[in-house]
Design a protein around this motif. Structure first.
Motif, short mmCIF file in Angstrom:
data_model
loop_
_atom_site.label_atom_id
_atom_site.label_comp_id
_atom_site.label_asym_id
_atom_site.label_seq_id
_atom_site.Cartn_x
_atom_site.Cartn_y
_atom_site.Cartn_z
N SER A 71 2.50 -8.57 5.02
CA SER A 71 1.79 -7.70 4.07
C SER A 71 1.98 -8.16 2.63
CB SER A 71 2.27 -6.26 4.23
OG SER A 71 3.58 -6.08 3.68
N MET A 90 -3.09 -0.03 7.38
CA MET A 90 -2.77 -1.00 6.35
C MET A 90 -3.56 -2.27 6.62
SD MET A 90 1.08 -2.08 7.58
CE MET A 90 1.11 -3.63 6.67
N THR A 113 0.81 -1.22 0.00
CA THR A 113 0.00 0.00 0.00
C THR A 113 0.84 1.27 0.00
OG1 THR A 113 -0.12 0.00 2.43
CG2 THR A 113 -1.86 -1.16 1.24
#
Length: 461
Positions: free
Chosen positions: A379, A413, A366
């Motif tokens: 992530s 996030m 992101t």
């Protein structure tokens, strides 16, 4: 007293306003070094220049503008520095578009000897400098003869000069100077003032990322400890340019977590590397590959050939030079990815951007910087890719917390959560940022650091 007289002679002079114009024009943020030079001509007219130095992702940028009058750039210097190479471009003239000179200084090998090379391209130069250059070049043959250097006529690019200094013996050096119309060289020059050139290869300019068990050594030589969710691929290296050319992912093999499974994607071509029994197994879109070396043809044609070979030490080697992926080696446990220097700063994934950045080493998909390596590695899980019956049951979700009255908090996030009709059977605690807003407003009230659970394995109905 000096300031008063200066102001009286320079009415309306914008003492520092030009630097803000620098920042707006370059979009590189605030300059970390600023300098100004002012002077007076005979008619007491003020003249001068402002200079600002910026740190950009690839190196340094220097801009020089007129200090008075129109504040357009007159000189722009871009420099990119890596461990074994320095590249610089100098532009000058109106809006930095009239003249251009490029230079590259790099270490490497020449005729199998360690060497240093300087290459200068005079792409656009003022006419008077061209005349001076031609006059200087006429003196070169005589100077070379007096120094005992050899020379021969050779037609080279007219706007380029190249200098190579290599070490062929402990106390002897070879020298090559390429000019537009001739080459000057020496094969055994004794130059005691020059220090020893350490041996290395131009391959040292390439980026290398390796995986050994749960330890990942990134392109920037940072070691991180990986957490691998069950049956889910993680993005190891991805070409993150708009026209992405390749993607490398890995996961634990469900039947034997000691081994890693690798998926390499080139557009619509998928190459799957895994351990089957005690042997290395390779498949592509056409099926299992049974003989080596093997060439994979992609939809882009013969110029984009991917080569796969099985070495005697039971190691698979994949080569895809045209895609920027120089080499991928895989033995079931260890993975090594090597990319060429042109991919510098254009990559993303667990291996990092290959940009020598040390402050923002935990960049997530992101664009946020993760608080720690655990949230960083999780992530980069890619739940959408599945190659087996045991599909990935995880997905990325933003976590909200509305337990506090008058405010709503949400992670900055997404975090891993089990899908519909599934519950977490394994979790990992880690710290993430929460942005908190008032219940009736979109304005951020505060930023909080909290511990949340990432799901890493699921049990489904």
């Amino acid at each position: 007293m000096l300031d008063e007289s200066l102001d009286s002679l320079i009415p309306g002079l914008r003492r520092r306003s030009g630097i803000s114009e620098f920042e707006t024009k370059t979009k590189n943020g605030r300059a970390f070094l600023v300098a100004s030079l002012y002077g007076f001509s005979n008619n007491k007219k003020v003249e001068g220049y402002d200079a600002a130095v910026y740190a950009v992702s690839s190196g340094l940028q220097i801009l020089v503008t007129n200090a008075v009058g129109t504040r357009r750039p007159v000189t722009c210097l871009q420099a990119a520095v890596s461990e074994h190479r320095i590249m610089a471009t100098l532009n000058a003239g109106r809006e930095c578009k009239e003249y251009e000179v490029r230079a590259v200084l790099e270490k490497g090998t020449f005729a199998h000897y360690p060497a240093v090379r300087l290459m200068v391209d005079f792409l656009k130069v003022p006419p008077y400098l061209k005349c001076i250059g031609k006059e200087l070049f006429t003196l070169v043959p005589g100077i070379a003869f007096m120094m005992g250097l050899s020379q021969k006529e050779e037609r080279n690019p007219p706007q380029q000069m190249e200098l190579i200094v290599g070490q062929n013996y402990p106390q002897a050096y070879l020298l090559v100077i390429r000019l537009p119309n001739e080459v000057i060289y020496a094969t055994n020059s004794i130059v005691p003032a020059i220090q020893k050139i350490e041996p290395f290869s131009l391959q040292a300019l390439n980026g290398i990322c390796s995986v050994n068990g749960k330890t990942i050594t990134t392109f920037n030589k940072e070691e991180i400890r990986n957490v691998m969710p069950e049956n889910c691929f993680q993005i190891l290296v991805k070409d993150c340019k708009q026209d992405s050319k390749f993607l490398v992912m890995m996961k634990e093999q469900s039947e034997n977590p000691e081994y890693r499974e690798v998926m390499v994607m080139f557009g619509s071509m998928n190459i799957h590397l895994r351990v089957h029994g005690e042997k290395l197994d390779v498949t592509d879109n056409a099926g299992k590959i049974k003989s080596f070396p093997h060439k994979v043809r992609t939809e882009t044609g013969a110029d984009s050939t991917i080569e796969i070979d099985l070495k005697k030490n039971k190691e698979l080697v994949l080569l895809a030079h045209e895609y920027g992926l120089e080499k991928l080696t895989y033995d079931g446990v260890k993975i090594k990815v090597e990319v060429n220097d042109e991919m510098r700063g254009a990559l993303c994934g667990l291996c990092g951007k290959f940009d020598d950045e040390t402050l923002k080493k935990y960049l997530t998909p992101t664009g946020y910087s993760a608080k720690n390596e655990k949230s960083f590695v999780l992530s980069w899980v890619s739940p959408a890719v599945n190659t087996s019956v045991e599909a990935c049951k995880l997905q990325h979700e933003f976590v909200e917390d509305s337990t506090k009255e008058q405010s709503k908090c949400r992670t900055d996030m997404p975090v891993l959560r089990c899908g519909t009709n599934c519950t977490a059977s394994k979790t990992e605690d880690t710290t993430v940022d929460f942005h908190c807003r008032s219940s009736d407003s979109t304005e951020i009230l505060r930023l909080e650091h909290r511990t949340v659970q990432y799901h890493t394995a699921c049990s489904c109905e």
